[in-house]
Design a protein around this motif. Structure first.
Motif, PDB file in Angstrom:
ATOM      1  N   PRO A  37       0.778  -1.243  -0.140  1.00 47.82           N
ATOM      2  CA  PRO A  37      -0.135  -0.169  -0.154  1.00 47.82           C
ATOM      3  C   PRO A  37       0.784   1.274   0.153  1.00 47.82           C
ATOM      4  CG  PRO A  37      -0.179  -0.972   2.088  1.00 47.82           C
ATOM      5  CD  PRO A  37       0.817  -1.866   1.227  1.00 47.82           C
ATOM      6  N   MET A  38       0.347   2.235  -0.590  1.00 47.25           N
ATOM      7  CA  MET A  38       1.213   3.580  -0.924  1.00 47.25           C
ATOM      8  C   MET A  38       0.327   4.510  -0.264  1.00 47.25           C
ATOM      9  SD  MET A  38       2.553   3.024  -4.638  1.00 47.25           S
ATOM     10  CE  MET A  38       2.287   4.819  -4.895  1.00 47.25           C
ATOM     11  N   ASN A  39       0.964   5.435   0.355  1.00 46.75           N
ATOM     12  CA  ASN A  39       0.097   6.746   0.833  1.00 46.75           C
ATOM     13  C   ASN A  39      -0.102   7.592  -0.131  1.00 46.75           C
ATOM     14  OD1 ASN A  39       0.626   6.050   3.472  1.00 46.75           O
ATOM     15  ND2 ASN A  39       2.384   7.177   3.725  1.00 46.75           N
ATOM     16  N   LYS A  40      -1.537   7.896  -0.408  1.00 44.76           N
ATOM     17  CA  LYS A  40      -2.111   8.566  -1.375  1.00 44.76           C
ATOM     18  C   LYS A  40      -2.501   9.901  -0.958  1.00 44.76           C
ATOM     19  CE  LYS A  40      -4.060   4.904  -4.067  1.00 44.76           C
ATOM     20  NZ  LYS A  40      -5.474   4.504  -4.673  1.00 44.76           N
ATOM     21  N   ALA A  41      -2.329  10.963  -1.852  1.00 42.84           N
ATOM     22  CA  ALA A  41      -2.688  12.178  -1.582  1.00 42.84           C
ATOM     23  C   ALA A  41      -4.210  12.475  -1.440  1.00 42.84           C
ATOM     24  CB  ALA A  41      -1.980  13.294  -2.774  1.00 42.84           C
ATOM     25  N   LEU A  42      -4.501  13.331  -0.612  1.00 43.22           N
ATOM     26  CA  LEU A  42      -5.901  13.497  -0.287  1.00 43.22           C
ATOM     27  C   LEU A  42      -6.632  13.915  -1.551  1.00 43.22           C
ATOM     28  CD1 LEU A  42      -5.977  15.448   3.138  1.00 43.22           C
ATOM     29  CD2 LEU A  42      -6.835  12.981   2.838  1.00 43.22           C
ATOM     30  N   PRO A  43      -7.882  13.454  -1.714  1.00 43.55           N
ATOM     31  CA  PRO A  43      -8.487  13.888  -3.252  1.00 43.55           C
ATOM     32  C   PRO A  43      -8.811  15.199  -3.284  1.00 43.55           C
ATOM     33  CG  PRO A  43      -9.834  12.365  -1.747  1.00 43.55           C
ATOM     34  CD  PRO A  43      -8.624  12.426  -1.152  1.00 43.55           C
ATOM     35  N   THR A  44      -8.547  15.768  -4.425  1.00 42.94           N
ATOM     36  CA  THR A  44      -8.810  17.219  -4.517  1.00 42.94           C
ATOM     37  C   THR A  44     -10.365  17.434  -4.734  1.00 42.94           C
ATOM     38  OG1 THR A  44      -8.394  17.188  -6.912  1.00 42.94           O
ATOM     39  CG2 THR A  44      -6.529  17.718  -5.471  1.00 42.94           C
ATOM     40  N   LYS A  45     -10.929  18.767  -4.266  1.00 42.72           N
ATOM     41  CA  LYS A  45     -12.216  18.838  -4.533  1.00 42.72           C
ATOM     42  C   LYS A  45     -12.583  19.173  -6.178  1.00 42.72           C
ATOM     43  CE  LYS A  45     -15.848  21.823  -2.979  1.00 42.72           C
ATOM     44  NZ  LYS A  45     -16.214  23.187  -1.942  1.00 42.72           N
ATOM     45  N   PRO A  46     -13.519  18.288  -6.582  1.00 42.60           N
ATOM     46  CA  PRO A  46     -13.885  18.410  -8.113  1.00 42.60           C
ATOM     47  C   PRO A  46     -14.105  19.778  -8.440  1.00 42.60           C
ATOM     48  CG  PRO A  46     -15.619  16.958  -6.896  1.00 42.60           C
ATOM     49  CD  PRO A  46     -14.542  17.499  -5.900  1.00 42.60           C
ATOM     50  N   THR A  47     -13.931  20.279  -9.539  1.00 40.60           N
ATOM     51  CA  THR A  47     -14.402  21.391 -10.089  1.00 40.60           C
ATOM     52  C   THR A  47     -15.918  21.198 -10.841  1.00 40.60           C
ATOM     53  OG1 THR A  47     -13.596  20.938 -12.180  1.00 40.60           O
ATOM     54  CG2 THR A  47     -12.306  22.226 -10.831  1.00 40.60           C
TER      55      THR A  47
END
Length: 54
Positions: A37-47
Motif C-alpha cells: 500500500p502507498m500513501n495517497k494524497a488526499l483527493p482534490t475537490k472536483p470542479t
C-alpha cells in the motif's frame, strides 16, 4: 433423520477448521504481498461542471 445427527459432521468440521487454522494459515500469511500500500494524497475537490444550457 441422519442429517440431524451432528456426530460425524461436527468432528469433520472441527478437524477441517483446526487444520486450516494451524497448518494453512501460517503458510498463507508468510507470503509477501507484491502490491504494497502507498500513501495517497488526499483527493482534490472536483470542479463544478459547466452546463452548456445554463
Amino acid at each position: 433423520m441422519p442429517q440431524l445427527n451432528p456426530n460425524p459432521w461436527f468432528t469433520i468440521m472441527l478437524l477441517t477448521w483446526l487444520s486450516f487454522s494451524f497448518l494453512m494459515q501460517p503458510k498463507l500469511l508468510s507470503f509477501i504481498s507484491t502490491n504494497t500500500p502507498m500513501n495517497k494524497a488526499l483527493p482534490t475537490k472536483p470542479t463544478p461542471w459547466t452546463w452548456p444550457w445554463t
